[in-house]
Design an enzyme around this catalytic site. Structure first.
Site, PDB file in Angstrom:
ATOM      1  N   MET A  30       0.854  -1.199   0.000  1.00 59.98           N
ATOM      2  CA  MET A  30       0.000   0.000   0.000  1.00 59.98           C
ATOM      3  C   MET A  30       0.887   1.246   0.000  1.00 59.98           C
ATOM      4  O   MET A  30       0.449   2.330   0.400  1.00 59.98           O
ATOM      5  CB  MET A  30      -0.935  -0.015   1.204  1.00 59.98           C
ATOM      6  CG  MET A  30      -1.887  -1.215   1.167  1.00 59.98           C
ATOM      7  SD  MET A  30      -3.435  -0.945   2.038  1.00 59.98           S
ATOM      8  CE  MET A  30      -2.858  -0.701   3.692  1.00 59.98           C
ATOM      9  N   HIS A  37       9.696  -3.544   3.145  1.00 55.22           N
ATOM     10  CA  HIS A  37       9.345  -3.724   1.739  1.00 55.22           C
ATOM     11  C   HIS A  37      10.607  -3.928   0.897  1.00 55.22           C
ATOM     12  O   HIS A  37      10.626  -4.725  -0.040  1.00 55.22           O
ATOM     13  CB  HIS A  37       8.601  -2.497   1.208  1.00 55.22           C
ATOM     14  CG  HIS A  37       7.274  -2.255   1.853  1.00 55.22           C
ATOM     15  ND1 HIS A  37       7.029  -1.168   2.659  1.00 55.22           N
ATOM     16  CD2 HIS A  37       6.130  -2.970   1.835  1.00 55.22           C
ATOM     17  CE1 HIS A  37       5.772  -1.210   3.087  1.00 55.22           C
ATOM     18  NE2 HIS A  37       5.210  -2.297   2.608  1.00 55.22           N
ATOM     19  N   SER A 185       6.768  -1.075  10.103  1.00 54.80           N
ATOM     20  CA  SER A 185       5.386  -0.956   9.622  1.00 54.80           C
ATOM     21  C   SER A 185       5.212   0.458   9.096  1.00 54.80           C
ATOM     22  O   SER A 185       5.802   1.404   9.649  1.00 54.80           O
ATOM     23  CB  SER A 185       4.429  -1.184  10.790  1.00 54.80           C
ATOM     24  OG  SER A 185       3.151  -0.661  10.485  1.00 54.80           O
TER      25      SER A 185
END
Ligand code: PAF
Length: 285
Positions: A30, A37, A185
């Site tokens: 997202m 990532h 996160s």
């Protein structure tokens, strides 16, 4: 690096690469990309000839009172990270490309979505399952990567891909952490300096639970109490759930036999953080 905005262009690009014998690695995100990532992208880069990253803040996985509007969006920075990592294409469709007028279909994986995040966020996993079904169908990857930080999501995606014969292998990449143990996160950016200092308590609680199991504790309820006690050492942190579960069904385990997954969610002000820790008991022979 190609920026793809439409579903048809995404499917065409993937078909063309497959015709040329190119393997495709896929990292669905997202956006608000971070080192976690980056680790997924690097794993994809190593395993496949071409890498696609999707950047789509999926509205259907947010509840009406959740942070959809303020979810961090930073496409320029995300593009730079992807370019640096040698990503071949970013799939960044607008909402109406993924959910055009008249869209109706909902995908659900009821039993894996029932507990934990499913209880805290009704409909969240239907949104995840629906968008992941669409993404895997469009990108048609050989392998896709999901982060272990969202353990329940990863379990659900594996089941979904198996049940619906979605394309490609699903791989789950270990959680990437800050030096003090906090799981990376996109939501960590919401933490104030004080909350950021307190946040690693979730990792410490999971570590304490895992240590108790290693030391011979087999009662799920006792391990759960040990984890809760650690969380309570931080007064600014509210535990949402701390659980000892079967890693394949995510049901609570009264007695730990061989494998368990420790799941935790806490709240700091309005920010919710998740983490988990797998535990395997080695039986002495
Ligand atoms: O983990 C995420 O970032 C999202 O839930 C996902 C898998 C990209 C689906 O929107």
């Amino acid at each position: 690096m190609k920026i793809i905005r439409t579903t048809s262009a995404m499917a065409d690009w993937s078909r063309r690469l497959h015709r040329e014998g190119v393997t495709i690695g896929f990292v669905p995100t997202m956006g608000a990309l971070h080192e976690g990532h980056r680790a997924l992208i690097r794993a994809a880069r190593l395993a496949c000839d071409a890498v696609v990253v999707s950047i789509f803040v999926n509205p259907t996985q947010f509840g009406p009172t959740e942070d959809l509007a303020k979810y961090p969006r930073q496409l320029r920075l995300d593009r730079a990270l992807c370019a640096k990592e040698g990503v071949d294409a970013i799939f960044a469709p607008p909402v109406d490309a993924m959910y055009p007028a008249g869209f109706q279909t909902i995908v659900s994986v009821p039993s894996l979505a029932r507990l934990w995040e499913g209880e805290a966020r009704p409909h969240h996993f239907q949104g995840v399952a629906t968008v992941v079904t669409k993404l895997l169908s469009l990108v048609h990857p050989d392998i896709s990567w999901f982060g272990q930080k969202d353990f329940q999501q990863a379990a659900l995606v594996r089941q979904l891909a198996k049940d619906l014969n979605l394309p490609g292998i699903v791989r789950v990449h270990p959680t990437v952490r800050e030096d003090d143990g906090l799981a990376l996160s996109s939501r960590n950016v919401y933490l104030s300096a004080e909350q950021r200092d307190a946040a690693p308590v979730l990792y410490h609680a999971l570590q304490a639970g895992a240590a108790a199991i290693r030391d011979g504790e087999r009662r799920g309820a006792v391990v759960q109490r040990i984890m809760t006690r650690v969380i309570k050492t931080e007064r600014s942190v509210t535990p949402e759930y701390l659980a000892v579960c079967d890693p394949s069904t995510l049901e609570p385990l009264p007695t730990i036999q061989r494998h368990a997954i420790l799941l935790g969610a806490i709240r700091l002000g309005t920010v919710r953080l998740l983490d988990n820790m797998p535990v395997a008991i080695r039986h002495k022979s």
